[in-house]
Write a protein that holds these residues in place. Structure first.
Motif, PDB file in Angstrom:
ATOM      1  N   GLN A 211      -2.388  -4.095  -8.633  1.00  0.00           N
ATOM      2  CA  GLN A 211      -3.801  -3.884  -8.977  1.00  0.00           C
ATOM      3  C   GLN A 211      -4.596  -3.734  -7.679  1.00  0.00           C
ATOM      4  N   ILE A 212      -5.202  -2.575  -7.471  1.00  0.00           N
ATOM      5  CA  ILE A 212      -5.982  -2.289  -6.265  1.00  0.00           C
ATOM      6  C   ILE A 212      -7.453  -2.278  -6.664  1.00  0.00           C
ATOM      7  N   ILE A 213      -8.217  -3.242  -6.134  1.00  0.00           N
ATOM      8  CA  ILE A 213      -9.570  -3.522  -6.620  1.00  0.00           C
ATOM      9  C   ILE A 213     -10.605  -3.144  -5.569  1.00  0.00           C
ATOM     10  N   ASP A 214     -11.630  -2.410  -5.998  1.00  0.00           N
ATOM     11  CA  ASP A 214     -12.813  -2.159  -5.171  1.00  0.00           C
ATOM     12  C   ASP A 214     -13.790  -3.296  -5.448  1.00  0.00           C
ATOM     13  N   VAL A 215     -13.851  -4.251  -4.552  1.00  0.00           N
ATOM     14  CA  VAL A 215     -14.575  -5.500  -4.813  1.00  0.00           C
ATOM     15  C   VAL A 215     -16.073  -5.263  -5.012  1.00  0.00           C
ATOM     16  N   ASP A 216     -16.694  -4.545  -4.087  1.00  0.00           N
ATOM     17  CA  ASP A 216     -18.150  -4.381  -4.107  1.00  0.00           C
ATOM     18  C   ASP A 216     -18.604  -2.998  -4.562  1.00  0.00           C
ATOM     19  N   GLY A 217     -17.663  -2.103  -4.862  1.00  0.00           N
ATOM     20  CA  GLY A 217     -18.028  -0.770  -5.334  1.00  0.00           C
ATOM     21  C   GLY A 217     -18.267   0.210  -4.201  1.00  0.00           C
ATOM     22  N   ARG A 218     -18.002   1.490  -4.486  1.00  0.00           N
ATOM     23  CA  ARG A 218     -18.270   2.579  -3.529  1.00  0.00           C
ATOM     24  C   ARG A 218     -17.438   2.443  -2.240  1.00  0.00           C
ATOM     25  N   GLN A 219     -16.221   1.883  -2.354  1.00  0.00           N
ATOM     26  CA  GLN A 219     -15.376   1.717  -1.178  1.00  0.00           C
ATOM     27  C   GLN A 219     -14.032   2.381  -1.431  1.00  0.00           C
ATOM     28  N   CYS A 220     -13.633   3.296  -0.559  1.00  0.00           N
ATOM     29  CA  CYS A 220     -12.359   3.998  -0.696  1.00  0.00           C
ATOM     30  C   CYS A 220     -11.204   3.178  -0.117  1.00  0.00           C
ATOM     31  N   THR A 221     -10.021   3.453  -0.649  1.00  0.00           N
ATOM     32  CA  THR A 221      -8.811   2.826  -0.124  1.00  0.00           C
ATOM     33  C   THR A 221      -7.681   3.837  -0.156  1.00  0.00           C
ATOM     34  N   ASP A 222      -7.017   4.028   0.975  1.00  0.00           N
ATOM     35  CA  ASP A 222      -5.838   4.887   1.018  1.00  0.00           C
ATOM     36  C   ASP A 222      -4.618   4.063   0.650  1.00  0.00           C
ATOM     37  N   PHE A 223      -3.712   4.674  -0.116  1.00  0.00           N
ATOM     38  CA  PHE A 223      -2.503   3.978  -0.577  1.00  0.00           C
ATOM     39  C   PHE A 223      -1.292   4.845  -0.249  1.00  0.00           C
ATOM     40  N   GLN A 224      -0.231   4.215   0.228  1.00  0.00           N
ATOM     41  CA  GLN A 224       1.026   4.895   0.485  1.00  0.00           C
ATOM     42  C   GLN A 224       2.162   3.935   0.157  1.00  0.00           C
ATOM     43  N   CYS A 225       3.310   4.478  -0.225  1.00  0.00           N
ATOM     44  CA  CYS A 225       4.450   3.619  -0.514  1.00  0.00           C
ATOM     45  C   CYS A 225       5.759   4.358  -0.234  1.00  0.00           C
ATOM     46  N   PHE A 226       6.838   3.586  -0.108  1.00  0.00           N
ATOM     47  CA  PHE A 226       8.155   4.103   0.252  1.00  0.00           C
ATOM     48  C   PHE A 226       9.210   3.395  -0.589  1.00  0.00           C
ATOM     49  N   SER A 227      10.253   4.108  -0.919  1.00  0.00           N
ATOM     50  CA  SER A 227      11.410   3.482  -1.551  1.00  0.00           C
ATOM     51  C   SER A 227      12.047   2.513  -0.547  1.00  0.00           C
ATOM     52  N   ALA A 228      12.150   1.251  -0.926  1.00  0.00           N
ATOM     53  CA  ALA A 228      12.738   0.251  -0.031  1.00  0.00           C
ATOM     54  C   ALA A 228      14.208   0.562   0.253  1.00  0.00           C
ATOM     55  N   ARG A 229      14.912   1.077  -0.745  1.00  0.00           N
ATOM     56  CA  ARG A 229      16.328   1.403  -0.537  1.00  0.00           C
ATOM     57  C   ARG A 229      16.483   2.516   0.497  1.00  0.00           C
ATOM     58  N   LYS A 230      15.576   3.496   0.460  1.00  0.00           N
ATOM     59  CA  LYS A 230      15.652   4.575   1.455  1.00  0.00           C
ATOM     60  C   LYS A 230      15.298   4.058   2.850  1.00  0.00           C
ATOM     61  N   LEU A 231      14.321   3.144   2.927  1.00  0.00           N
ATOM     62  CA  LEU A 231      13.986   2.571   4.233  1.00  0.00           C
ATOM     63  C   LEU A 231      15.188   1.821   4.811  1.00  0.00           C
ATOM     64  N   ASP A 232      15.936   1.149   3.949  1.00  0.00           N
ATOM     65  CA  ASP A 232      17.128   0.447   4.417  1.00  0.00           C
ATOM     66  C   ASP A 232      18.152   1.417   5.013  1.00  0.00           C
ATOM     67  N   ARG A 233      18.108   2.681   4.554  1.00  0.00           N
ATOM     68  CA  ARG A 233      19.033   3.699   5.071  1.00  0.00           C
ATOM     69  C   ARG A 233      18.409   4.504   6.204  1.00  0.00           C
ATOM     70  N   GLY A 234      17.229   4.092   6.654  1.00  0.00           N
ATOM     71  CA  GLY A 234      16.573   4.786   7.747  1.00  0.00           C
ATOM     72  C   GLY A 234      15.778   6.007   7.326  1.00  0.00           C
ATOM     73  N   LEU A 235      15.507   6.151   6.009  1.00  0.00           N
ATOM     74  CA  LEU A 235      14.741   7.298   5.502  1.00  0.00           C
ATOM     75  C   LEU A 235      13.339   6.834   5.129  1.00  0.00           C
ATOM     76  N   ASP A 236      12.329   7.220   5.910  1.00  0.00           N
ATOM     77  CA  ASP A 236      10.957   6.838   5.553  1.00  0.00           C
ATOM     78  C   ASP A 236      10.280   8.027   4.874  1.00  0.00           C
ATOM     79  N   HIS A 237      10.635   8.220   3.603  1.00  0.00           N
ATOM     80  CA  HIS A 237      10.067   9.309   2.807  1.00  0.00           C
ATOM     81  C   HIS A 237       8.889   8.757   2.001  1.00  0.00           C
ATOM     82  N   PRO A 238       7.678   9.040   2.412  1.00  0.00           N
ATOM     83  CA  PRO A 238       6.524   8.461   1.726  1.00  0.00           C
ATOM     84  C   PRO A 238       6.214   9.184   0.423  1.00  0.00           C
ATOM     85  N   LEU A 239       5.376   8.559  -0.384  1.00  0.00           N
ATOM     86  CA  LEU A 239       4.812   9.211  -1.559  1.00  0.00           C
ATOM     87  C   LEU A 239       4.222  10.549  -1.127  1.00  0.00           C
TER      88      LEU A 239
END
Length: 789
Positions: A211-239
Motif C-alpha cells: 500500500q503506497i499512501i500519499d499522506v498529505d495529498g498532491r505528492q508524487c512517488t516513483d515506484f520500481q521493483c525487480f524480481s528477487a530471483r533474477k537479482l540473485d542471478r545478477g539480472l537487474d531487470h526492472p519493471l
C-alpha cells in the motif's frame, strides 16, 4: 520642459491567487472529518477537550454514540451526557455479519473493548431534517464509537440507512503532519515512512500486498521493483512501463482485467488491486540530474539518484535516469502530442495497493520536484505499508459522489456471485463490477437472446433515492421536467432533470409508491444531492435519502420475459399480476408465493424490448436470481453483459449519460424532448425558461446515421459536410438485426434533416471519411410496439 509620464500604480501588496479547492484539501488546524456509512460504524481515539460534531447528512438517520475510557470501561459520561439506552443498534449491526464492518470489528478486538453492557447516547430520529447537528465536548481521554444503525429496507417502504458526518476539532492539534496517517487496512508486516525528497527500498514476498499512501495529498512517488530471483542471478531487470503499456493496452494498469506491470522479459511483477486516485504516469522517467540541469537547477536532488542510493546494497546497478511508475503524477498527452502535467489529483490518504506476483525488491521515492506544480508546490512524505497475502482485499477503484465527498471503493453487487458463475469478464461501472460479456455465449449471442428470447442482466448500480414527506410531490414537480402531479400510485414516469440553463443533470424514472412517497432512480449520485439542495433552498418538508445500497436489481428483458416472470412473481389481489402489469407500471409482490422474498417489479427496461426490472434487498438477491434463472431455463434465458446492452440500447435510441448527453445538452438536443411538456405542465420547474428559448431556437438535433462502411465508428468522431464539421457521433454500434454500422449523432440543425448525406471523419477527420446518411430516429421499432406489447 518635457514632463515624464508615469504609469498608474496599483496600490498595496500583491494578492494571492484565488483557488477554490474541495473540502479536505486545505486542512484547518486540528480539524478532522469522517463519514459513517448507513448501517456502518466508526471508531475514533479522542482526548479531553476535543469537540465532536455529528451531522445527519441526509436526514432521518438514527445515531448511537458509545464511549470507552482509557481503562476500556464503557463511559458515555465522556460525552458530557448520560446514556439514553443500550447500544442495541450497534450490536445488531455487528451480529448481522456484514463484511463491510470487518475492519471495524478488528479494531474493537485489537483494543479489547467489550460492548456487552455498554450504554449509548442516541441522537436523531426518522423525522430529523437533513443537516441537523449535535455537538459534544469530550471530558476524558478514550475511544468513541459512532454508529448509523438500521436494518434492511422494505422494498415498498423507505426505511433506508444513510450516512452520518463526524467532525472532530482537536483540543491539542498534532504538530507532526498536516493530515493524520490513515489507520492500517490490516495488521501490517512493514510500516515504512519515505521522508520528503528521499527514497527507500524494501523486500516483498510473492502474494503480499503493498500500500503506497500519499499522506498529505498532491505528492508524487516513483515506484520500481525487480524480481528477487533474477537479482540473485545478477539480472537487474526492472519493471518496464513500455512492455506494460504494450501488453495491457492502456496508459497505465488499473484494478480489473488489465492490472499487471511487467519487466522487459514480459514477466508479471505486480498487479494493481486498489486505487483511490486514478491518475498516474507511466511515460516519463523519474526526475533525474540532467532534467534539473537543463532547466537551470544544477545539483538539484532527484529521484533517480535517490533510487541509486537506496538500491546500492541490493545488487542493482545505478542509472542516470530511472524508468518508473510515477504514482499520483498527473500527466496527459494533448492534441498536438505534447506530454503535459499539472498538480496531482491525489487527496490526503489516497493510495495505490499492489500485489506482488513474485518475490520482489521494491523502491519508492517522495519526489523532490519543487520547480513545477508536479507536487502541488508543497513537498511532503509518502508512506508504505505491506500486508500478508492471507489478507483479503477486493479489487476496487475509488469514486467520489461530488468533489467534497469521501471516496467509495468499487463493490460487488448483491447479484455478482451468481453472474460470476458464468463469466470472469467484469468491468468497473459507477462504483460496481458489472459483467461485460459471458464466455459461453458472447455479445452477439446475448444480443439475439434479448431480441428473440429472454436475458437477465445486473443493473444494481442505478442510483435510488427515497423522496418522502408532505412536500415530496412539490419537490419532484419542480425538479423534474415531467408533470409529476399526473403520476398515480403504482405508475412510473421517465423524466429529465435539468439545471437552470437547460443542461441535463440526469435522466431517470420516478416511481410513485404513495401520496407523499416517491423513488427516483437515475444514473448519478449527484441527482440526490441536487434534490436535497432544492428542498433546502425552498424550505420544503421533505427527505431525500439514498437507498442504492438497500435495493439492488436485475432486468429480465425480451419477448419471453413475461412468460418467465408469470411463473416467478406472486402478487396480492390489491396489486396487478405480471400478466396485467402495463408499460411503465410497477407492482409490489413476492417470489413464489405469499411467504416468499419481497420484491418490486416494474415494466421498464433499457433494451427496446418487452421487459421488467426486479428490485429487492441485497440479502435476498441470490434467491431472486435463482428463481428467475430456474424459471427461465425452459425459455432459453441467457445472462447479458454491458457489450450486448450497448448494442440494443443504441438501436432503440435510448440515450446514455456522458455519451449522448451532458450538462451542456438539453433534452431536445438529447432526443428526449417528449419529457418536456411545456404546453401541458401548468407549474414552473427548474430550467423551464431556458428550455422554452432552446426549443424555439434550436441549434442541434440528435439523429440516427446509417454508415456505408464496416469500419468501426466511435463516440466523439467528427461528422462533416465537405470540409466543415457539422456534428459529432455520440454512440455507435454494428447492428446485428440491421446488418450494418449505425450511430447516434448530434448534428447542426441546418443539416439534420432525414435523408441528408454526411461523412464521418477518421484519423485527423480529413484523411479518411466514411459516407453516412441521416435516418429517422431511432433505428429500431420507432413506435415502441415491442415494449408496449
Amino acid at each position: 520642459m518635457l514632463k515624464l509620464r508615469y504609469p498608474e500604480v496599483r496600490r498595496g501588496p500583491p494578492r494571492p491567487s484565488a483557488i477554490i479547492r474541495p473540502g479536505g484539501l486545505s486542512p484547518q488546524a486540528g480539524m478532522e472529518r469522517y463519514t459513517v456509512p448507513g448501517a456502518g460504524a466508526l471508531l475514533i481515539e479522542v482526548e479531553a477537550g476535543d469537540g465532536v460534531t455529528v451531522v445527519d447528512a441526509e436526514g432521518g438517520q438514527p445515531c448511537e454514540l458509545v464511549a470507552f475510557d482509557r481503562h476500556k470501561r464503557a463511559d458515555t459520561g465522556m460525552l458530557g451526557v448520560p446514556a439514553t439506552g443500550h447500544a442495541a443498534g450497534l450490536k445488531s449491526l455487528l451480529l448481522a455479519g456484514d463484511d463491510s464492518l470487518r475492519l471495524f470489528r478488528a479494531r474493537i478486538e485489537r483494543r479489547g473493548l467489550d460492548l456487552a453492557g455498554a450504554g449509548a447516547v442516541r441522537i436523531f430520529g426518522p423525522s430529523t431534517p437533513p443537516g441537523t447537528e449535535e455537538r459534544f465536548t469530550i471530558q476524558r481521554d478514550g475511544t468513541l464509537i459512532v454508529a448509523a444503525p438500521g436494518g434492511p429496507m422494505r422494498v415498498d417502504a423507505h426505511d433506508t440507512t444513510t450516512p452520518l458526518i463526524v467532525r472532530v476539532q482537536r483540543a491539542r492539534p498534532r504538530p507532526s503532519a498536516a493530515f493524520e496517517l490513515p489507520e492500517p487496512l490490516a495488521d501490517p508486516i512493514a510500516d515504512l515512512r519515505v521522508r520528503s525528497s528521499t527514497a527507500s527500498s524494501y523486500f516483498v514476498k510473492a502474494g503480499d500486498y503493498i500500500q503506497i499512501i500519499d499522506v498529505d495529498g498532491r505528492q508524487c512517488t516513483d515506484f520500481q521493483c525487480f524480481s528477487a530471483r533474477k537479482l540473485d542471478r545478477g539480472l537487474d531487470h526492472p519493471l518496464d512501463v513500455t512492455t506494460t503499456r504494450t501488453l495491457m493496452g492502456s496508459s497505465y494498469p488499473m484494478p480489473g482485467l488489465h492490472s499487471k506491470y511487467y519487466d522487459q522479459d514480459m514477466e508479471p511483477l505486480v498487479e494493481v488491486v486498489q486505487d483511490t486516485c486514478g491518475r498516474h504516469d507511466a511515460f516519463a522517467l523519474a526526475c533525474a540530474a540532467k532534467y534539473y540541469d537543463d532547466i537551470g537547477y544544477p545539483g538539484h536532488i532527484n529521484c533517480s539518484e535517490n533510487f541509486n542510493g537506496a538500491l546500492a546494497d541490493r545488487g542493482v546497478r545505478p542509472r542516470a535516469g530511472w524508468m518508473a511508475v510515477n504514482f499520483f503524477f498527473n500527466t496527459s498527452i494533448d492534441a498536438s502530442g505534447l506530454v503535459i502535467s499539472d498538480e496531482p489529483w491525489s487527496r490526503p490518504g489516497d493510495y495505490v495497493m499492489l500485489r506482488a506476483l513474485t518475490d520482489i525488491v521494491c523502491v519508492s521515492s517522495a519526489c523532490p520536484d519543487d520547480t513545477t506544480p508536479a507536487n502541488g508546490w508543497n513537498l511532503t512524505d509518502i508512506h508504505v505499508r505491506t500486508y500478508s497475502g492471507a489478507e483479503k482485499f477486493s479489487r476496487a477503484i475509488a469514486k467520489r459522489m461530488t468533489a467534497d465527498a469521501d471516496p467509495i471503493m468499487t463493490r460487488e453487487t448483491a447479484f455478482h456471485a451468481r453472474f460470476a458463475e458464468h463469466t470472469r469478464n467484469f468491468v468497473e461501472y459507477k462504483g460496481y463490477w458489472l459483467a461485460n460479456s459471458f464466455a459461453k455465449a458472447g455479445p452477439i449471442e446475448e444480443y439475439w437472446a434479448c431480441r428473440e428470447g429472454a436475458v437477465v442482466l445486473d443493473l444494481s448500480p442505478l442510483r435510488k433515492f427515497e423522496v418522502t414527506g408532505p412536500d415530496s410531490e412539490a419537490l419532484m414537480q419542480y425538479a423534474l421536467t415531467r408533470d409529476v402531479k399526473r403520476l398515480g400510485v403504482g405508475q412510473v414516469v421517465y423524466s429529465a432533470m435539468c439545471y437552470e440553463h437547460g443542461g441535463m443533470i440526469d435522466d431517470g424514472t420516478l416511481l410513485r409508491l404513495g401520496r407523499d412517497n416517491f423513488r427516483w432512480i437515475g444514473g448519478d449520485d449527484y441527482g440526490g444531492v441536487w434534490l436535497r439542495q432544492q428542498a433546502e433552498k425552498l424550505g420544503l418538508k421533505v427527505l431525500v435519502r439514498s437507498s442504492t445500497d438497500q435495493m439492488h436489481n436485475i432486468a429480465v428483458q425480451g419477448p419471453k420475459s413475461r412468460d418467465i416472470l408469470k411463473e416467478v412473481v406472486w402478487t396480492s389481489p390489491l396489486q396487478p399480476s405480471i400478466g396485467e402489469l402495463e408499460w411503465f407500471r410497477f407492482a409490489v409482490g413476492r417470489i413464489g408465493d405469499a411467504q416468499g422474498v419481497p420484491v418490486v417489479v416494474s415494466r421498464t427496461g433499457y433494451t427496446g424490448e418487452l421487459g421488467y426490472e426486479i428490485w429487492c434487498h441485497p440479502r435476498d438477491a441470490s434467491k431472486v436470481f435463482e428463481a428467475v434463472w430456474e424459471a427461465g431455463r425452459p425459455h432459453g434465458l441467457k445472462p447479458m453483459g454491458l457489450l450486448a446492452l450497448d448494442m440494443v440500447r443504441i438501436e432503440a435510441g435510448l440515450i446514455f449519460a456522458g455519451s449522448d448527453f451532458s450538462d451542456q445538452t438539453d433534452p431536445f438536443e438529447a432526443g428526449i424532448g417528449f419529457t418536456v411538456p411545456l404546453k401541458s405542465k401548468p407549474d414552473d420547474f427548474i430550467g423551464r425558461d431556458a428550455l422554452i428559448r432552446r426549443k424555439e431556437h434550436p441549434t442541434r438535433r440528435l439523429v440516427g446515421l446509417d454508415i456505408d462502411a464496416n469500419v468501426d465508428v466511435k463516440h466523439g468522431d467528427c461528422v462533416h459536410i465537405g470540409r466543415a464539421q457539422v456534428g459529432v457521433v455520440t454512440s455507435s454500434t454494428r447492428s446485428p438485426i440491421l446488418g450494418k454500422n449505425i450511430a447516434l449523432a448530434r448534428i447542426d440543425i441546418a443539416h439534420s434533416g432525414d435523408g441528408g448525406e454526411v461523412e464521418i471523419g477518421k484519423l485527423d477527420g480529413h484523411q479518411k471519411r466514411l459516407p453516412a446518411r441521416i435516418v429517422p430516429f431511432p433505428h429500431y421499432d420507432p413506435q415502441k410496439t415491442r415494449p408496449r406489447s
